[in-house]
Scaffold this motif. Structure first.
Motif, PDB file in Angstrom:
ATOM      1  N   ASN A 129       0.824  -1.218   0.000  1.00 27.86           N
ATOM      2  CA  ASN A 129       0.000   0.000   0.000  1.00 27.86           C
ATOM      3  C   ASN A 129       0.858   1.269   0.000  1.00 27.86           C
ATOM      4  OD1 ASN A 129      -2.503  -1.216  -0.095  1.00 27.86           O
ATOM      5  ND2 ASN A 129      -2.719  -1.349   2.142  1.00 27.86           N
ATOM      6  N   LEU A 132       1.783   2.197  -3.473  1.00 25.20           N
ATOM      7  CA  LEU A 132       0.660   2.797  -4.197  1.00 25.20           C
ATOM      8  C   LEU A 132       0.543   4.289  -3.875  1.00 25.20           C
ATOM      9  CD1 LEU A 132      -2.093   0.037  -3.849  1.00 25.20           C
ATOM     10  CD2 LEU A 132      -0.681   0.549  -5.843  1.00 25.20           C
ATOM     11  N   SER A 136       1.261   6.965  -6.861  1.00 24.31           N
ATOM     12  CA  SER A 136       0.104   7.781  -7.246  1.00 24.31           C
ATOM     13  C   SER A 136       0.293   9.258  -6.909  1.00 24.31           C
ATOM     14  CB  SER A 136      -1.151   7.252  -6.560  1.00 24.31           C
ATOM     15  OG  SER A 136      -1.021   7.327  -5.146  1.00 24.31           O
ATOM     16  N   GLN A 204       3.802  -5.912  -9.139  1.00 25.63           N
ATOM     17  CA  GLN A 204       2.765  -6.903  -9.440  1.00 25.63           C
ATOM     18  C   GLN A 204       3.271  -8.324  -9.187  1.00 25.63           C
ATOM     19  OE1 GLN A 204      -0.533  -7.404  -9.568  1.00 25.63           O
ATOM     20  NE2 GLN A 204      -0.790  -6.007 -11.323  1.00 25.63           N
ATOM     21  N   SER A 223      -7.168  -6.288  -4.206  1.00 21.52           N
ATOM     22  CA  SER A 223      -7.384  -4.838  -4.359  1.00 21.52           C
ATOM     23  C   SER A 223      -6.103  -4.137  -4.821  1.00 21.52           C
ATOM     24  CB  SER A 223      -7.858  -4.241  -3.028  1.00 21.52           C
ATOM     25  OG  SER A 223      -7.984  -2.840  -3.126  1.00 21.52           O
ATOM     26  N   VAL A 224      -4.952  -4.543  -4.248  1.00 21.42           N
ATOM     27  CA  VAL A 224      -3.676  -3.963  -4.672  1.00 21.42           C
ATOM     28  C   VAL A 224      -3.401  -4.282  -6.139  1.00 21.42           C
ATOM     29  CG1 VAL A 224      -1.171  -4.115  -4.357  1.00 21.42           C
ATOM     30  CG2 VAL A 224      -2.672  -3.920  -2.370  1.00 21.42           C
ATOM     31  N   GLN A 226      -5.585  -4.722  -8.483  1.00 20.03           N
ATOM     32  CA  GLN A 226      -6.434  -3.866  -9.307  1.00 20.03           C
ATOM     33  C   GLN A 226      -5.860  -2.451  -9.402  1.00 20.03           C
ATOM     34  OE1 GLN A 226     -10.400  -4.020  -7.751  1.00 20.03           O
ATOM     35  NE2 GLN A 226     -10.726  -6.175  -8.327  1.00 20.03           N
ATOM     36  N   HIS A 227      -5.390  -1.921  -8.275  1.00 20.61           N
ATOM     37  CA  HIS A 227      -4.812  -0.573  -8.292  1.00 20.61           C
ATOM     38  C   HIS A 227      -3.535  -0.535  -9.142  1.00 20.61           C
ATOM     39  CE1 HIS A 227      -7.526   0.158  -4.869  1.00 20.61           C
ATOM     40  NE2 HIS A 227      -7.374   1.442  -5.147  1.00 20.61           N
ATOM     41  N   LEU A 228      -2.720  -1.572  -9.016  1.00 16.68           N
ATOM     42  CA  LEU A 228      -1.502  -1.613  -9.839  1.00 16.68           C
ATOM     43  C   LEU A 228      -1.851  -1.691 -11.324  1.00 16.68           C
ATOM     44  CD1 LEU A 228       0.754  -4.052  -7.749  1.00 16.68           C
ATOM     45  CD2 LEU A 228       1.065  -1.586  -8.051  1.00 16.68           C
ATOM     46  N   GLN A 229      -2.891  -2.453 -11.654  1.00 10.84           N
ATOM     47  CA  GLN A 229      -3.297  -2.545 -13.054  1.00 10.84           C
ATOM     48  C   GLN A 229      -3.814  -1.208 -13.563  1.00 10.84           C
ATOM     49  OE1 GLN A 229      -2.834  -5.275 -15.028  1.00 10.84           O
ATOM     50  NE2 GLN A 229      -3.402  -3.823 -16.663  1.00 10.84           N
ATOM     51  N   LEU A 230      -4.547  -0.474 -12.724  1.00  7.29           N
ATOM     52  CA  LEU A 230      -5.015   0.857 -13.123  1.00  7.29           C
ATOM     53  C   LEU A 230      -3.844   1.806 -13.383  1.00  7.29           C
ATOM     54  CD1 LEU A 230      -8.052   1.390 -10.691  1.00  7.29           C
ATOM     55  CD2 LEU A 230      -8.134   0.989 -13.156  1.00  7.29           C
ATOM     56  N   LEU A 231      -2.835   1.738 -12.513  1.00  6.59           N
ATOM     57  CA  LEU A 231      -1.660   2.579 -12.711  1.00  6.59           C
ATOM     58  C   LEU A 231      -0.912   2.181 -13.981  1.00  6.59           C
ATOM     59  CD1 LEU A 231      -0.251   2.847  -9.063  1.00  6.59           C
ATOM     60  CD2 LEU A 231      -1.566   4.546 -10.340  1.00  6.59           C
TER      61      LEU A 231
END
Length: 367
Positions: A129, A132, A136, A204, A223-224, A226-231
């Motif tokens: 986290n 992230l 971000s 990842q 959840s992590v 998904q956030h990494l994939q969005l980034l």
């Protein structure tokens, strides 16, 4: 250690007290080394994992940030943050070192804000986290930075492409502006974005390698992910925009290079035309001089003979008002005419020989 405002002894105490891995030295020694930042040291990342989920990760995160410098200076600065993270899977404890480029960095302020808020336990619920939050904090500036580069390119194109060759004031310094813009896009922006993508891929892989026996931790890992994939998707979009902008810059560079070549060719044609005009005038002057020289050659023997004989072939009788010519006047004629013919003949012979030698040299030069 000058960019970090830290003494060597203090850094050594940190490394020894917390048993920091030696691979962190690669990030530490390259921190602030700007001439090499965007070459071999850009996006440096290393990690190793253990079967129980423990890992150690260190990387050099490159990003762009508003510098606050007034125009005409560059309002953007490329900066770097060094990260070292050791996670112990058995005790679920994290040891993190952050090397910031300035005292009040965005990532540090966000982490301190999380630590003071009620969400501090949520931040510590998963070891990734923190990354992230760090990533971000700075990825939001890439869209504005690429847009500013595109606006700079549009200004250069609008000023330099709507011109005519004959009336162009285009100079080579415009090419230098485009070269600098190309360096910011290709050598800095694209490299930083691709290095960030490498960091996200490494995170990842670490996330996938963590044990997921506990349902709550497995949900946090999902959840992590998904956030990494969005980034990653956002980084891919920025990379695509930067690549397209780099192609536009290269196309504009080629066009302006051709324009500068045409302008130089036009100037060369003007100079050649003026030189041709001066050459023609010189040829006309040479013809006039040649006629005068020929006339001088014709009259020179007569003048010479007249001077030589002192005009003693004539006798002026003032009382009678008559001129008595000497009976030996034929001697003057007999000497003048052959000398004139000889002089002109020598000149013509020398001229013909000179013309032959010049034509021969010209033919040899063409061969």
């Amino acid at each position: 250690l000058d960019p970090l405002q830290c003494t060597e002894s203090a850094m050594m105490r940190v490394l020894q007290s917390w048993s920091i891995a030696a691979m962190f030295l690669d990030v530490l020694l390259k921190f602030g080394d700007q001439p090499q930042v965007f070459d071999e040291s850009s996006g440096f990342v290393q990690s190793y994992r253990q079967p129980n989920g423990s890992f150690e990760l260190c990387y050099q995160f490159m990003y762009v940030e508003p510098s606050g410098r007034p125009s005409p200076r560059d309002p953007w600065s490329f900066r770097q943050t060094g990260v070292e993270h050791r996670y112990e899977g058995n005790t679920k404890r994290d040891y993190i070192i952050l090397l910031h480029p300035k005292t009040k960095s965005t990532a540090q302020e966000r982490l301190e804000g999380h630590a003071r808020s009620s969400s501090r336990f949520a931040l510590a619920s998963h070891p990734l986290n923190v990354h992230l939050v760090i990533l971000s904090s700075y990825l939001v500036h890439w869209a504005d930075h690429i847009e500013s580069l595109a606006e700079t390119l549009s200004e250069i194109v609008s000023v330099n492409l709507w011109i005519t060759i004959n009336l162009s004031t285009f100079e080579a310094k415009e090419l230098q502006k485009l070269r600098n813009l190309e360096d910011k896009i290709v050598c800095k922006a694209c490299r930083c974005l691709r290095s960030t993508k490498t960091i996200l891929e490494t995170l990842q892989k670490l996330n996938d390698s963590l044990p997921k026996q506990e349902p709550e931790f497995a949900a946090q890992s999902a959840s992590v992910a998904q956030h990494l994939q969005l980034l990653q998707d956002r980084i891919d979009a920025h990379i695509n925009s930067a690549d397209i902008l780099a192609l536009r810059v290269q196309a504009t560079l080629g066009l302006l290079t051709n324009l500068l070549d045409l302008q130089n060719q036009t100037n060369s044609n003007r100079i050649s035309g003026r030189m041709l005009h001066l050459t023609r005038e010189s040829v006309d002057d040479n013809v006039t001089v040649k006629v005068i020289t020929l006339c001088t050659l014709i009259y020179l023997p007569a003048s010479f003979m007249a001077t030589f004989f002192g005009m003693n072939f004539f006798e002026f009788q003032g009382d009678a008002g008559t001129i008595r010519m000497s009976p030996h006047f034929w001697v003057y004629i007999a000497a003048t005419v052959p000398l004139t013919i000889l002089t002109v003949g020598v000149w013509y012979t020398v001229k013909c020989r000179h013309d032959r030698n010049r034509k021969k040299a010209q033919r040899e030069g063409e061969v």
